[in-house]
Motif scaffolding. Structure first.
Motif, short mmCIF file in Angstrom:
data_model
loop_
_atom_site.label_atom_id
_atom_site.label_comp_id
_atom_site.label_asym_id
_atom_site.label_seq_id
_atom_site.Cartn_x
_atom_site.Cartn_y
_atom_site.Cartn_z
N ALA A 21 0.84 -1.21 0.00
CA ALA A 21 0.00 0.00 0.00
C ALA A 21 0.87 1.25 0.00
CB ALA A 21 -0.92 -0.01 1.22
N GLY A 22 0.64 2.10 -0.98
CA GLY A 22 1.35 3.37 -1.07
C GLY A 22 2.73 3.29 -1.71
N THR A 23 3.14 2.11 -2.15
CA THR A 23 4.45 1.97 -2.78
C THR A 23 4.31 2.03 -4.30
OG1 THR A 23 4.37 -0.44 -2.95
CG2 THR A 23 5.23 0.49 -0.89
N ASP A 24 5.43 1.95 -4.99
CA ASP A 24 5.44 1.98 -6.45
C ASP A 24 4.68 0.81 -7.08
OD1 ASP A 24 6.96 4.27 -6.32
OD2 ASP A 24 8.87 3.24 -6.67
N VAL A 25 4.59 -0.29 -6.38
CA VAL A 25 3.93 -1.48 -6.92
C VAL A 25 2.42 -1.48 -6.62
CG1 VAL A 25 4.28 -3.00 -4.94
CG2 VAL A 25 4.32 -3.95 -7.22
N TRP A 26 1.95 -0.48 -5.91
CA TRP A 26 0.55 -0.48 -5.47
C TRP A 26 -0.44 -0.56 -6.64
CZ3 TRP A 26 -2.35 -2.10 -1.96
CH2 TRP A 26 -3.68 -1.69 -1.89
N ALA A 27 -0.20 0.15 -7.71
CA ALA A 27 -1.15 0.13 -8.84
C ALA A 27 -1.33 -1.29 -9.37
CB ALA A 27 -0.68 1.07 -9.95
N SER A 28 -0.26 -2.03 -9.48
CA SER A 28 -0.34 -3.41 -9.96
C SER A 28 -1.05 -4.30 -8.94
CB SER A 28 1.05 -3.97 -10.23
OG SER A 28 1.68 -3.24 -11.25
N VAL A 29 -0.75 -4.09 -7.67
CA VAL A 29 -1.41 -4.87 -6.61
C VAL A 29 -2.91 -4.57 -6.62
CG1 VAL A 29 -1.60 -5.14 -4.10
CG2 VAL A 29 0.64 -5.09 -5.19
N ARG A 30 -3.25 -3.31 -6.78
CA ARG A 30 -4.65 -2.89 -6.81
C ARG A 30 -5.42 -3.59 -7.93
NH1 ARG A 30 -7.75 1.24 -9.13
NH2 ARG A 30 -9.12 2.32 -7.66
N GLU A 31 -4.81 -3.68 -9.10
CA GLU A 31 -5.46 -4.38 -10.22
C GLU A 31 -5.63 -5.86 -9.92
OE1 GLU A 31 -3.79 -3.68 -14.10
OE2 GLU A 31 -3.40 -1.57 -13.59
N ARG A 32 -4.62 -6.47 -9.33
CA ARG A 32 -4.72 -7.90 -8.99
C ARG A 32 -5.82 -8.13 -7.95
NH1 ARG A 32 -0.14 -11.31 -10.51
NH2 ARG A 32 0.61 -10.21 -12.35
N LEU A 33 -5.90 -7.22 -6.98
CA LEU A 33 -6.95 -7.34 -5.96
C LEU A 33 -8.33 -7.30 -6.59
CD1 LEU A 33 -5.64 -5.12 -3.05
CD2 LEU A 33 -6.02 -7.59 -3.01
N ALA A 34 -8.51 -6.41 -7.53
CA ALA A 34 -9.81 -6.31 -8.20
C ALA A 34 -10.14 -7.62 -8.89
CB ALA A 34 -9.79 -5.17 -9.21
N GLY A 35 -9.15 -8.24 -9.50
CA GLY A 35 -9.38 -9.51 -10.16
C GLY A 35 -9.67 -10.64 -9.19
N ILE A 36 -8.98 -10.65 -8.07
CA ILE A 36 -9.16 -11.72 -7.09
C ILE A 36 -10.47 -11.56 -6.33
CG2 ILE A 36 -8.26 -12.74 -4.95
CD1 ILE A 36 -5.42 -11.95 -6.00
N LEU A 37 -10.69 -10.37 -5.77
CA LEU A 37 -11.88 -10.15 -4.95
C LEU A 37 -13.13 -9.91 -5.79
CD1 LEU A 37 -10.36 -7.89 -2.18
CD2 LEU A 37 -10.86 -10.33 -2.06
N GLY A 38 -12.94 -9.44 -7.00
CA GLY A 38 -14.08 -9.17 -7.86
C GLY A 38 -14.32 -10.28 -8.86
N ARG A 39 -14.25 -11.50 -8.40
CA ARG A 39 -14.37 -12.66 -9.29
C ARG A 39 -15.62 -12.63 -10.14
NH1 ARG A 39 -11.68 -17.32 -8.46
NH2 ARG A 39 -13.57 -18.57 -8.50
#
Length: 154
Positions: A21-39
């Protein structure tokens, strides 16, 4: 009921989300979360993105995050992942578990080693040695080398 392996995986994924959260990789993590939690797609994905954005806001960015808030969010995300995994059929659990492992790997590959105030972060191996009466440490306070005074003598 989840087995210990899936509970540990959910915990590691929760830590990965809170750490990213809040790091340079956050945007990619955010997209993955949407895919995982938003099945199911649609609103579920949007809800997952809003939830992830609240994580970043709650931490105040990576630099402002204190350890206690981060630990709480790790637990919150672990519970979310456990709740996602628990009702799934075996095949779906395997798929989601794989996605969680990819999420963890994404955060680890970013090299996001951080430490809070007064902490030390090391992103690799550390080998500390002291030879010949010397002292060595990553961090230390006052060190006196020599013979101690005799008891009772000042």
């Amino acid at each position: 009921m989840l087995d210990e392996t899936l509970i540990a995986l959910a915990g590691a994924a929760g830590t990965a989300v809170a750490t990213a959260a809040g790091t340079d990789v956050w945007a990619s993590v955010r997209e993955r979360l949407a895919g995982i939690l938003g099945r199911g797609g649609g609103e579920d994905a949007e809800h997952a993105l809003a939830r992830s954005d609240r994580t970043v806001a709650a931490l105040g960015g990576a630099e402002g995050a204190d350890g206690e808030r981060r630990r709480r969010l790790e637990g919150v995300w672990q519970e979310r992942f456990e709740s996602l995994l628990e009702p799934l059929a075996a095949d779906d659990r395997i798929e989601v578990a794989s996605q969680l492992r990819e999420l963890i790997a994404l955060t680890q590959s970013a090299g996001g080693v951080t430490a809070g105030d007064g902490g030390i972060s090391i992103g690799g191996n550390v080998d500390i040695r002291a030879d010949g009466g010397s002292v060595s440490a990553v961090r230390m306070g006052t060190v006196n080398i020599g013979n101690p005074p005799h008891p009772g003598v000042e």
